[in-house]
Design a protein around this motif. Structure first.
Motif, mmCIF file in Angstrom:
data_model
loop_
_atom_site.group_PDB
_atom_site.id
_atom_site.type_symbol
_atom_site.label_atom_id
_atom_site.label_comp_id
_atom_site.label_asym_id
_atom_site.label_seq_id
_atom_site.Cartn_x
_atom_site.Cartn_y
_atom_site.Cartn_z
ATOM 1 N N LYS A 1 -4.143 30.745 8.783
ATOM 2 C CA LYS A 1 -3.538 30.395 10.067
ATOM 3 C C LYS A 1 -4.340 29.247 10.661
ATOM 4 O O LYS A 1 -5.214 29.448 11.505
ATOM 5 N N PRO A 2 -4.078 28.027 10.198
ATOM 6 C CA PRO A 2 -4.939 26.916 10.626
ATOM 7 C C PRO A 2 -4.861 26.638 12.126
ATOM 8 O O PRO A 2 -5.714 25.932 12.657
ATOM 9 N N LEU A 3 -3.859 27.174 12.787
ATOM 10 C CA LEU A 3 -3.768 26.930 14.231
ATOM 11 C C LEU A 3 -4.070 28.195 15.040
ATOM 12 O O LEU A 3 -3.705 28.293 16.220
ATOM 13 N N ALA A 4 -4.694 29.153 14.382
ATOM 14 C CA ALA A 4 -5.042 30.375 15.118
ATOM 15 C C ALA A 4 -5.892 30.008 16.324
ATOM 16 O O ALA A 4 -6.890 29.289 16.190
ATOM 17 N N GLY A 5 -5.484 30.455 17.464
ATOM 18 C CA GLY A 5 -6.227 30.151 18.679
ATOM 19 C C GLY A 5 -5.768 28.895 19.394
ATOM 20 O O GLY A 5 -6.148 28.621 20.534
ATOM 21 N N ALA A 6 -4.928 28.117 18.725
ATOM 22 C CA ALA A 6 -4.444 26.883 19.351
ATOM 23 C C ALA A 6 -3.455 27.223 20.457
ATOM 24 O O ALA A 6 -2.603 28.100 20.299
ATOM 25 N N LYS A 7 -3.609 26.550 21.586
ATOM 26 C CA LYS A 7 -2.671 26.689 22.701
ATOM 27 C C LYS A 7 -2.078 25.309 22.948
ATOM 28 O O LYS A 7 -2.685 24.460 23.594
ATOM 29 N N ILE A 8 -0.874 25.143 22.412
ATOM 30 C CA ILE A 8 -0.279 23.810 22.415
ATOM 31 C C ILE A 8 0.722 23.679 23.542
ATOM 32 O O ILE A 8 1.617 24.514 23.704
#
Lengths: 504, 504, 504, 504
Positions: free
Chosen positions: D129-136
């Motif tokens: 999940k390379p965007l785990a934690g990303a808030k876009i």
């Protein structure tokens, strides 16, 4: 004399030119409803289904483009129940709404700009009136382009009465702009259809002497109802594949009463209807329905006649990878030399993105962009395959592994259903029709017999030459010396009759 | 009966099929020496000039490619004075040097690889020998490709004797590899030419029953010398424009004694000789002679028949800007639709870099890449213009302002003079010839009369089909249902006879 | 100071700009003999093999076209042993045969017609002499096109001395026409090669101040023999991939003593050398060697850089079916969008007729039409496959099932070995060289440091603009208002430096 | 801290990254209203006019295709006044009508089929999940294609909130299908526009750490309202020319607070947006608006960048005669080599049928199919010329002699106004955006500074590679030996950084 009821004797009958009745020849039985060729079918049986066939069989229908201009207005009164007059006070017509006349005139004027040949004929008509005395009854699609033809015929001296050859294709605003002598509207009933034709043929003080037909329904009507009229008729000009087929059948059966001109098969018209028009409309039709990107797509084109050649070339130019199927080795070899892999459909069907069929479906080699070679279409209706309707006129056929193909227009003709026919193409057709009328009307006694003729090569060349100025194209004229050297007349025809074309 | 001397009565005479003599019809007078069509010209008058015409008029000459392989060896002895035997001890031939046989065999083997159809016919011949009993006398260019044809005819059961139709085009090494029955060498004298033909026709114990001709000289010789031979001859197969023209003249004059097959005008051959071959050879010929860069060059192509179409398409694809001139409005309109400005030559002559003429020069529509439409070429020979020879076969014509055009091959055919004809193209021709021989030889009494025939459509399709495997092309076969629906025989022909092609 | 002997210490050494000696950097080891990049190799070791490499690595060799004009005359006397004077009595040259001067002049004049940009520079030079005082020593192929460059440099004010960069490529007649200051002939020995270079560099009263090199041999020689000369030299202009590579190596190693201009990688030159030239030469090369018909042939093009794009487009236009292989996904996607099936070589190798490799073989992205990506070529040298030599430069590689591919030029570059390079392409190169010389010679102190530069964008645009009149092309000039609106200088450059091209 | 009111000081001000205020740099003044680049314009001043500009400047708007699906429903209640919940009971969104969710889901599913790369990323996301934690927080057109992107980002681990970058372009049914976190509808007011953006940025318990912007309005809003947010933001991904331009301005002014990725200029995206997409959309746009026949038409294409190249090639392939104008000699020379006459507009303006301008209008070289190079458009607004509106988006400009040209879209972008953008093209863009987000989010400290970056070459190659399976394209992998020989990493990048493309 009592006319026999064809239904009673369980078969088909024909009124001969002399008014007698004969058993009609058995026409080849064709299975699929929308291609029925029954010439003798009783008018009252022709329902919407079989009328709408005309839409697909007239080669230059402008139905879809028309659609965008013609309101499906809320006025539900039948035109037959209306009392309308045009600006000159004339009421000899039956159309939807005379108030649309100005809008229709605008459409006609736009069309005029792309129909240079007819406009050129009008100019010449200021001096000579080659159709003076002609009384033409016409039955074609009624569109802006037809209007330019009709008004050109008038300028050449003819009187015209006109009905629609299709119950849906009439541009109401154009009919309003023409008005006088026009009997047509969008959305006619079956009964309206024949009523309109009859109003064009059978009116007091009017004896038509020329027929311009598209599909053969008008010709049929006169054969059935007013066979004696043929005594004064100088000829029939027929444009559609279906109508031409009917005429050849009549001719074979010895029942053709007047000379007929097959304008469908003139070289110029064929090239434009098939190669040049389809080269553009295949892209247009696919794009409007699917927004598909052509680049990189794998496409199989079934059939490599003129239509297939046009489609293949266009898609190749846009970056598609095109495969071709053929049954004729000569066309097949041409496909090879033009850089297409020749395959059988089953070899590529799972890998291609798009299937386009451009196969002949009639003996008379009506090449079309269609998608309904029946055995093939049927083969897609299997339990294995899922059909998914994604948009109007667009279906996905899905294989179990998820691979899908796009099926357009459910088996109707893509180029007519999903794209428009450029006015310039219709100009070729209309000019050919006009010249055929002039030729038949003015031909000296005996030049044409009761048979079906192709437009003389020289007139075909003339149609072409009238369209050259549009392109600012300058034709070379032979010098006397050159003409003599080549053994040609300086004014054509430029190809000998025994010239055998190498195209197929 | 005494045969009249044509020269004595100062006119031209003809021996009719029955041996009587008639005044020959005045042939159309054609002005330019190297295109003279006089069939009746006396052999002894045919000098180098008029013989070499054949080079330019035979449509599939491989002269230039041959040139590179054939040594202009120092052996000056006339082959007629030599005693040679082939490896089997046979001496019934007359060729340059039997020692070149191995080299020639190698060339033949290379050619075989690109002539799949003939090889396929040979395979079939293991079972049936359709030419069993045939005694063919041939007169064509003698090249590796012809050798493949000759050896195929033998495999099919025929006996052959062969002369060259051109005094320069023989590949000596190929003649050496063939040897038996071959009478030909590069650089024959006029007298040699007719001697060789005579040796093929008139030898003890040999009565030919089929003629394969290219240019009509062989046919002419038999007409003049051995008219009675026609009684046993089943037919003539003629390939060249000139020869076909002569045959039509004979037919018109009622003097054709046997059926003749015009293989020049079969659809497949025409497409390959003209469109497909010229599309490649125009680039090849220009490049070999001038090393010109095509990109950005302005070119005018005179004539938009099949040859013009091929040349224009090829140059456009390479980035040239192409203008087209035409006299025929139908071809002109095609040029417009294909994206070429249609101009008159004088409008662009000063601005273009290259002029290519692809105009017909004979009534029978011999389309060629040439540069010698006489009135045009003449117009370049003015005091205003300077001619400069820059390389072999390349002239610059220079305007006073320094602008120049490149003139190639001084009026001979570029595609034959300056490029080679691919073996695959020659394969089409040779296969057509072979099938025509089979057809005429096996045709039941009465199928062919004393007239000139085109190859039956179905056999044309067969020629095409034999070439498809080369491209790994898979032809679709109609199912019974489809064939019935389309009203076609599953095995062809696939186009009805009344089909009128739209190509021009 | 004693100079070290590189051989003695078993390694490579370099004379620095100040005359000191340094250990040379280990160059990347490249395995294949004819691509060796060893800059430091001792002259005496350079045999025929490694000299002839230049033929394939100089991108605009005209060797093959030259071949046809240059006699391999019977005069076996070495030019070094001859006493010759030109028509002005000058004897400061060494060429094959001064009597060929007139013939050479003719060739130069023909070349001038296709090198419009240099001729335009000459015209301008009537007013200004941007190379006044320049003493250029050059080492390039000596052909008609180079002659036009040399005489242009002279017209611009320079004095020149010239040697050949290749022992075989000199056109003797052109060298004769030039004579003064030229030391070159076709068929030099290794010793002759360096002797000629030395005669250009080291002659009394001559101190060169500019170097024009093609391959780096001249630069190398001065580095080795006369390092002090660099003190007066204003710059090096280098054209070849190899030479540029050497210069970058020198620069990295801090040993480049003067500014150098890499003219190989200017946009205009790249497009012409790769895309435009190969688009034509692939057809030319294949045709001249094999007479193959392109139509219907299956071809795999390995690599879809500019060369691959040109080859693929040309063959597709001729009716071939083209497959592409790629390692770079961006180029691969372009191939897809351009309509080519992207495959791996082994997937199609058995079915294709022709394999063309257009792969880069050097880090500096030397794109070429070659056939020798070593692992591939090696893979064809297996016991399974039979090789057959069919003509000069043509091999067939035959699979056990009889399928065969055509291998051309045995791994050398097809476009240089089997076709010619149009003069117009060489004109682009020569003009770029001339402008680079002018720029370096006139650049104010400090503009260029001891590094390798690309030609400034603006000068690249200028090269292009000088070639437009050939095509009668009319460039649009921005109005002041438009230029301001676009934020551009009216005279260019038209692309900002940070502009990132989308081509790959 | 008090935030300054930019209006008060009568000029433009900027909040620096540290919260201080600075005078904004004067942006280059651009005259034409709909291209205004004022970054600092106050929100409340942004009227419909300037908002709608985004439609034309976002390079991949799907407005027109969207239009056909989105009902202009009679529901006049503002979404802001509605209480809606999705099927999961969530109410954190603001869209037109949640009942359209099913219809929207269908559209999304269709789009998924043409966006293979995003679907591939989702598959991989099952493991990592390379965007785990990303808030876009995103601000783009809200269409089916965007929906596929958003749902892919979610699948990769990100949380997203999204507003529309254009008040007209939202597909309501797609917004309904997405619902959660989406604030957008078709026909927003100006106030709605900023309200929606604010709802995405400023909501309790939500601190965005990535920005995905299209046009720069979102970035602008955060700069103005919540500058401190940048402390937690890892980067900005910007797609539009306008937005990129703004970012470069900020960077130059030293005011860029976080790394930004310019995804507009990646090679793959550029090729698809310009060359490949326009090659198809020029035909589509012309056909849909005018039904013009391309064959034989004379067209002038102004500008020969990627867009001009695509348009010219497509029209040439359809049989148009194409002229090109250029200001840049390098592009001009390319036009010549590709077979187009290079002219000045005034030389052909009276003879051509269609004028297409493909000129850059911004420094950053935004190449577009437009018709409004202002000085030109102005030159058509003269008393001499008559303008005639013939259909929606179609004007005729008529010369006194009756010659007319077709003017489309009144100066807006043809490819966006009159045709659709294929999903596949949008897939390239969306994938590039996704990878840029991943790269910025995961980049180790220090890899990116407060500057504007291009997507790394290797990721650009990765975008391309993810799209190859669509075409069943098989990429070749280098063997270890080959990679070593070529000095490349087997996994790319395949072009060195110093590689200078030859495309312009």
């Amino acid at each position: 004399m009592k006319r026999p009821d064809p239904q009673q004797n369980g078969g088909e009958a024909f009124v001969n030119c002399d008014g007698t009745v004969a058993e009609a020849p058995r026409l080849k039985k064709i299975q699929f409803a929308d291609q029925k060729l029954e010439f003798n079918k009783r008018p009252t049986k022709i329902g919407r289904r079989s009328l709408s066939r005309s839409i697909s069989q007239s080669s230059t229908d402008s139905y879809s483009s028309a659609a965008s201009y013609t309101d499906s207005s809320d006025d539900e009164t039948s035109p037959r129940d209306k009392q309308q007059k045009n600006s000159k006070g004339n009421a000899d017509f039956c159309i939807k709404n005379i108030k649309q006349a100005d809008f229709g005139r605008r459409e006609i004027e736009i069309a005029e700009q792309e129909m240079p040949a007819l406009m050129a004929l009008r100019k010449r008509a200021q001096g000579e009136k080659p159709l003076a005395g002609a009384k033409i009854v016409g039955c074609t699609h009624i569109t802006a382009q037809t209007a330019v033809l009709m008004e050109t015929l008038s300028a050449l001296g003819a009187q015209c009465r006109w009905a629609a050859c299709n119950i849906y294709s009439t541009q109401n605003e154009v009919a309003a702009a023409l008005a006088e002598g026009v009997f047509a509207w969008k959305g006619e009933s079956e009964d309206d259809f024949w009523w309109c034709i009859d109003r064009c043929v059978n009116v007091e003080g009017w004896q038509p002497n020329m027929i311009l037909d598209d599909g053969g329904d008008l010709t049929h009507w006169i054969y059935k109802k007013y066979p004696n009229m043929f005594k004064k008729i100088k000829g029939i000009v027929e444009e559609s594949v279906t109508g031409v087929h009917r005429l050849y059948q009549l001719s074979k059966a010895g029942k053709l009463c007047v000379p007929a001109m097959n304008v469908n098969d003139s070289v110029t018209k064929q090239k434009f209807d098939n190669l040049y028009c389809c080269r553009e409309s295949i892209l247009d039709g696919l794009k409007r329905t699917t927004d598909v990107m052509f680049g990189g797509k794998q496409v199989v084109v079934c059939g490599y006649g003129e239509v297939g050649k046009g489609c293949s070339a266009a898609l190749k130019a846009m970056g598609s990878i095109v495969y071709v199927t053929e049954i004729d080795p000569i066309c097949a070899l041409q496909a090879c030399m033009d850089g297409f892999r020749l395959v059988k459909l089953n070899e590529v069907i799972r890998q291609v993105d798009i299937v386009i069929t451009c196969t002949g479906i009639l003996e008379s080699k009506c090449l079309k962009v269609d998608i309904h070679l029946p055995p093939f279409q049927a083969s897609l209706r299997t339990p294995e395959l899922t059909w998914e309707r994604v948009r109007s006129q667009v279906d996905h056929v899905i294989w179990p592994d998820g691979k899908r193909i796009v099926l357009l227009a459910e088996g109707r003709l893509l180029n007519l259903s999903c794209s428009t026919v450029p006015t310039f193409v219709l100009s070729i057709t209309a000019t050919t029709q006009a010249l055929a009328l002039i030729e038949l009307y003015n031909a000296p006694e005996g030049r044409y017999k009761q048979d079906v003729y192709l437009l003389p090569k020289k007139m075909d060349e003339y149609v072409a030459s009238l369209h050259l100025p549009t392109f600012d194209a300058h034709l070379t004229e032979l010098s006397d010396e050159q003409a003599k050297y080549l053994g040609l007349n300086k004014n054509g025809p430029f190809k000998p009759n025994y010239y055998r074309s190498a195209s197929a």
